[in-house]
Design a protein around this motif. Structure first.
Motif, PDB file in Angstrom:
ATOM      1  N   ASN A  76       0.825  -1.209   0.000  1.00 21.73           N
ATOM      2  CA  ASN A  76       0.000   0.000   0.000  1.00 21.73           C
ATOM      3  C   ASN A  76       0.865   1.267   0.000  1.00 21.73           C
ATOM      4  N   ASP A  77       0.220   2.409   0.053  1.00 23.01           N
ATOM      5  CA  ASP A  77       0.935   3.688  -0.026  1.00 23.01           C
ATOM      6  C   ASP A  77       1.850   3.934   1.170  1.00 23.01           C
ATOM      7  N   GLN A  78       1.612   3.219   2.277  1.00 23.22           N
ATOM      8  CA  GLN A  78       2.455   3.357   3.467  1.00 23.22           C
ATOM      9  C   GLN A  78       3.613   2.360   3.467  1.00 23.22           C
ATOM     10  N   GLY A  79       3.726   1.571   2.391  1.00 26.35           N
ATOM     11  CA  GLY A  79       4.801   0.595   2.291  1.00 26.35           C
ATOM     12  C   GLY A  79       4.525  -0.696   3.032  1.00 26.35           C
ATOM     13  N   GLN A  80       3.279  -0.887   3.463  1.00 23.20           N
ATOM     14  CA  GLN A  80       2.920  -2.101   4.191  1.00 23.20           C
ATOM     15  C   GLN A  80       2.453  -3.191   3.224  1.00 23.20           C
ATOM     16  N   TRP A  81       2.793  -4.445   3.574  1.00 23.82           N
ATOM     17  CA  TRP A  81       2.324  -5.578   2.779  1.00 23.82           C
ATOM     18  C   TRP A  81       0.909  -5.915   3.239  1.00 23.82           C
ATOM     19  N   VAL A  82      -0.026  -5.984   2.300  1.00 18.91           N
ATOM     20  CA  VAL A  82      -1.430  -6.082   2.679  1.00 18.91           C
ATOM     21  C   VAL A  82      -1.974  -7.509   2.635  1.00 18.91           C
TER      22      VAL A  82
END
Length: 263
Positions: free
Chosen positions: A88-94
């Protein structure tokens, strides 16, 4: 409306400045693990080891890409060349499961003699690399590798072993002539049409037609389970398209709902 083609086999490297790990160069280096996967944000597919199928099949579409000895399972993560819909835009793996190919970063094995000799390398451009003792040291004060570095080596060696087993599995599928080329058409929210191509899937009719002896061998080696996990996972491609806002013009799988340490 022009139809554009996207080749899922196109790989964008997640590694930048790769250097061999050695105590002369990296004696004072530490690695601070970060829960940020921006380094993989522009990778639309990554290789997957056979041992990962049970976990990956819950979140991703598992397909096959490449030719000959380079044919490997991959997980599809985007419908555009520079897109990973699982970051995602925060660099988290979803997704719950993160492929081992991604988890091994910023480390990787490199070879100049077709895999006979493997050298541990590090992407020095990784933001977690530092000389301020933040995170885990690579070497101790005496220049000996730390427990952390030993675990990194163990993980990558395990990955390499699984890679060889995965190659053997794919070679068997090629030998049995079970693959077919496949593509999926979809429309972006803008109205632009695209075609996802460049991947192979198991042809179920070919699978049903193989000899009993070959079927028994696949069953005994757990290959049959992997095949059904692959087929079952294809429904996730439609889910990914929906999450991206695209609409599919065809169902890429009609597999029934109750179809049948790197993990």
């Amino acid at each position: 409306m022009d139809e554009k083609e996207f080749d899922v086999a196109t790989q964008l490297l997640i590694y930048g400045q790769v250097e061999a790990v050695n105590k002369k160069r990296h004696l004072d280096w530490s690695i601070k693990a970060e829960n940020n996967y921006d380094f993989a944000k522009k990778v639309n597919s990554v290789p997957l080891m056979a041992a990962e199928f049970p976990h990956a099949a819950q979140d991703y579409s598992i397909v096959f890409a490449g030719e000959g000895e380079q044919l490997l399972p991959v997980v599809v993560m985007g419908i555009k060349q520079d897109e990973n819909l699982y970051v995602n835009d925060q660099g988290q793996w979803v997704a719950k499961y993160i492929p081992a190919f991604v988890r091994r970063y910023p480390f990787v094995f490199a070879s100049t003699d077709e895999g006979k000799t493997l050298t541990l390398c590090l992407d020095e451009s990784y933001s977690g690399c530092n000389k301020e003792n933040r995170g885990e040291r690579l070497f101790d004060g005496d220049g000996e590798q730390t427990q952390y570095l030993s675990k990194v080596l163990e993980f990558l060696q395990d990955y390499q072993n699984h890679y060889q087993r995965t190659q053997a599995f794919c070679s068997k599928l090629v030998e049995l002539d079970l693959f077919e080329d496949m593509g999926a058409k979809f429309t972006l929210p803008s109205g632009e049409e695209r075609t996802l191509t460049g991947f192979k899937v198991i042809n179920k009719e070919k699978l049903k037609a193989i000899k009993q002896e070959d079927l028994s061998q696949l069953f005994a080696s757990d290959g049959l389970e992997l095949i059904y996990l692959h087929l079952h996972s294809l429904r996730n491609l439609n889910k990914m398209l929906q999450n991206s806002g695209a609409t599919s013009e065809q169902n890429v799988s009609d597999e029934p709902e109750d179809s049948a340490e790197i993990h």
